[in-house]
Write an enzyme that holds these catalytic residues in place. Structure first.
Site, PDB file in Angstrom:
ATOM      1  N   ASP A  91      16.853  23.783 -43.191  1.00 50.75           N
ATOM      2  CA  ASP A  91      17.421  23.820 -44.542  1.00 50.75           C
ATOM      3  C   ASP A  91      17.843  25.253 -44.824  1.00 50.75           C
ATOM      4  OD1 ASP A  91      15.077  25.157 -44.963  1.00 50.75           O
ATOM      5  OD2 ASP A  91      14.207  23.666 -46.304  1.00 50.75           O
ATOM      6  N   GLY A  94      17.288  27.371 -49.924  1.00 48.16           N
ATOM      7  CA  GLY A  94      17.571  27.262 -51.358  1.00 48.16           C
ATOM      8  C   GLY A  94      16.502  26.479 -52.109  1.00 48.16           C
ATOM      9  N   ASP A 291      14.704  13.269 -44.600  1.00 49.14           N
ATOM     10  CA  ASP A 291      13.509  14.038 -44.270  1.00 49.14           C
ATOM     11  C   ASP A 291      12.595  13.998 -45.471  1.00 49.14           C
ATOM     12  OD1 ASP A 291      15.061  16.096 -45.957  1.00 49.14           O
ATOM     13  OD2 ASP A 291      13.107  17.028 -45.688  1.00 49.14           O
ATOM     14  N   CYS A 329       0.510  -1.787 -35.516  1.00 47.56           N
ATOM     15  CA  CYS A 329       1.084  -0.509 -35.065  1.00 47.56           C
ATOM     16  C   CYS A 329       0.625  -0.219 -33.646  1.00 47.56           C
ATOM     17  CB  CYS A 329       0.641   0.608 -36.009  1.00 47.56           C
ATOM     18  SG  CYS A 329       1.193   2.250 -35.511  1.00 47.56           S
ATOM     19  N   CYS A 331       0.785   2.797 -32.183  1.00 47.22           N
ATOM     20  CA  CYS A 331       0.618   4.237 -31.939  1.00 47.22           C
ATOM     21  C   CYS A 331      -0.732   4.520 -31.297  1.00 47.22           C
ATOM     22  CB  CYS A 331       0.797   5.038 -33.231  1.00 47.22           C
ATOM     23  SG  CYS A 331      -0.668   5.172 -34.273  1.00 47.22           S
ATOM     24  N   CYS A 334      -3.776   3.912 -33.623  1.00 47.55           N
ATOM     25  CA  CYS A 334      -4.132   2.517 -33.893  1.00 47.55           C
ATOM     26  C   CYS A 334      -4.618   1.796 -32.643  1.00 47.55           C
ATOM     27  CB  CYS A 334      -2.942   1.785 -34.514  1.00 47.55           C
ATOM     28  SG  CYS A 334      -2.583   2.399 -36.188  1.00 47.55           S
ATOM     29  N   HIS A 360      -0.298   9.003 -36.857  1.00 47.55           N
ATOM     30  CA  HIS A 360      -0.046   7.618 -37.287  1.00 47.55           C
ATOM     31  C   HIS A 360       1.072   7.535 -38.331  1.00 47.55           C
ATOM     32  CE1 HIS A 360      -0.205   3.575 -38.691  1.00 47.55           C
ATOM     33  NE2 HIS A 360      -0.226   4.079 -39.914  1.00 47.55           N
TER      34      HIS A 360
END
Lengths: 391, 391
Positions: A91, A94, A291, A329, A331, A334, A360
């Site tokens: 970014d 700002g 984001d 899930c 991941c 999990c 996660h």
């Protein structure tokens, strides 16, 4: 080599696309995890790769203050510094100048502010914010804008928008002048006012710059800001100044008022959004990039997103719960750990709580975005656009 | 199934062996990382597996206070609770009661103490410490001892040693009585005084218990403590009460005074040791197991162990250092990140500093121990025993 963007499928307003950068391809719509200080708090880069993160966001304001952009540049830029071979977006600084710094003075030239870390005085202008981002070397850099506060009167929103438009032209011009000549795009050349053939030692040859649409909560200002930002000419367009405290319905209205006025062939980035439901909703509205600190920050506070809704893992009801956090899930958290264990880590203030919770939540966000993309590719109908997102 | 121990190679006093537990084999000499609250701070269990950790140490005192041993037992024991399928050793809580708790009162029966967390009152005895460890379900549990303070007069050291010996008999007896009958070993049966055929709902069938040698800094007390602890009979023997502030030379002298009086066919565990140099030294003296918070705690303070010595990563001299932390180390941290990045993470108080620093320090310790084992297997001569270890 600059930024490429190619739309592969559409469903309604939603687009499934592919962004091409010097640091890899990014399937869109994409959620970009926030790695403020060149780290997604608690998560090693190899784990981010394993999660399928294709682009990270890092904050210029924070890196400018610590360890310093010149420092990062000397160490080969952000990719090299943090050992992240995939794409990065920075970014402009700002937003943080307006939200974090103390005693800021906004002038036509730029913003004077004091560091939130040590009170030291600094000055960021469209030119210096562009320079900073060129030094950091992210694949996508952002024009320096004024993030209009909410609420703001129409007059204040217009004045702020005009300032952002003037700054956008300065950013685009400075970026164009600072690029190696052979790499300057037509758009950038058009934006250039000063024709001096400045050649610089710059690593900007692969960098792209996005402009930012402002306009507060006024649809006609949003439209005007979009049209005039597009006239300046950027490689992509962000919608800024939203998710700053306004009601969610107004956010949706502003996004709807903006996207029709952005060129369909360029990537669209909605800044600072959102919940899992919101990222689905906006992806279906034709936003390509988002984001938010929410998944990572919430993880550090024990707030976890699952396929069955939000869980506050600190609750005593999870102390004896042997189930995985989210049975749906896949991941690594999990697959391996129970809610009881995650609750114990959080209640004991263990560092591993931050690590596992963040992994996660990011997995949940990335999976969510992948399934939206998949549904767009399949041309499936969903009724998510028929009403407000579940929140 | 109990504990097996087999010596595969010897060089001088050093032994390369193999411990067999219900949760896998452990190549010895072994360094056991400390996972106080059922977590090695900042490191996911899958990363510990990747590092080659075969046995973890966890602290009964801490788990007793939070989340509570009964809680862990209901959740299937420590292995299940923390999702760690490999071996675990728990200490008895004795050391922490003496080092962390407030207002402790030591009586023949046991120790009354107040929690360091909330001041609540608790009582641990040889029997209840054994029960606690049986509930936690570690593969190796420790007799409840009094860790004699340093310095201590000979009289004080003897009195304390006698108390530890009486407690050791109570622990062994209680452990034997609490075991499922079919699993009771001859040694445990010998130690049993009370012949009542107590049958209990216990998960202790695979558990082994180690006794702890005390005796302060008096070689003859160490010898006596070793001989009498062996007479009580345990599955392995620990040397306790060292590394508590005494000069390193005295530590070495006490270890040398003890090991000849321990049965060579049983594993020997030196508690709370040490630096990388010390673990090499003691492995060569015939110690099979060691644990220490040093690699993990030092990591959290930015103190990193490398093949070329210690590094304090907070030092400004590393801010621009693009080299890996340790070019000779193959860990995931050294393969990927620069000293400059690690220094940035530490200086910025980032969670990832703890994660990466801990992973590296553990890799260094485990690699160190693997190379000692390898040198014993090869029967190589080294001169490490000819003098004091480098510190």
């Amino acid at each position: 080599m600059g930024l490429g963007f190619h739309i592969e499928a559409k469903r309604g307003a939603g687009r499934a696309g592919r962004l091409t950068t010097a640091h890899g391809e990014i399937a869109t719509p994409v959620f970009m995890p926030v790695g403020t200080l060149a780290t997604v708090k608690g998560v090693p880069q190899e784990t981010l790769e394993e999660l399928g993160v294709e682009i990270l966001l890092s904050n210029t304001y924070h890196l400018y203050l610590r360890p310093g952009v010149e420092h990062v540049r000397r160490l080969g830029g952000l990719h090299e510094f943090m050992s992240w071979p995939r794409a990065i977006l920075t970014d402009s600084g700002g937003f943080q100048v307006f939200s974090l710094s103390r005693l800021r003075k906004v002038r036509e030239e730029g913003v004077e502010f004091q560091s939130h870390l040590d009170g030291s005085s600094h000055f960021l202008s469209p030119e210096s914010a562009t320079e900073a981002q060129m030094a950091l070397g992210a694949d996508i850099i952002m024009a320096f804008d004024e993030c209009t506060e909410h609420p703001a009167t129409r007059e204040r929103a217009r004045a702020s928008m005009e300032m952002t438009l003037r700054w956008a032209r300065r950013c685009a011009g400075h970026f164009a002048r600072s690029r190696p000549l052979g790499e300057q795009t037509q758009i950038a050349r058009d934006a250039r006012k000063d024709k001096s053939r400045t050649t610089r030692d710059s690593n900007a040859s692969y960098q792209a710059m996005f402009g930012i649409v402002q306009g507060g909560t006024y649809p006609e200002l949003r439209r005007e800001s979009a049209e005039r930002t597009v006239k300046t000419g950027f490689d992509g367009y962000a919608i800024g100044g939203l998710s700053v405290g306004e009601p969610r319905e107004l956010t949706r209205e502003m996004v709807a008022a903006t996207t029709p006025h952005l060129p369909p062939e360029k990537p669209r980035y909605l800044m600072g959004v959102g919940t899992p439901e919101e990222i689905v909703y906006y992806a279906q509205m034709g936003i390509d990039m988002m984001d938010c600190v929410l998944p990572t920050r919430a993880a550090r506070h024990g707030l976890l997103f699952t396929s069955e809704g939000k869980i506050s893992i600190k609750n005593a009801c999870y102390a004896g719960d042997e189930e995985p956090l989210d049975a749906a899930c896949g991941c690594r958290v999990c697959r391996r750990y129970s809610r009881a264990y995650l609750r114990h880590l959080y209640a004991s203030n263990e560092v591993l709580a931050t690590v596992l919770n963040t992994v996660h939540n990011l997995a949940h966000y990335l999976d969510t975005m992948r399934s939206v993309r998949h549904s767009i590719e399949l041309g499936e109908f969903t009724n998510s656009l028929s009403g407000a997102p579940r929140t």
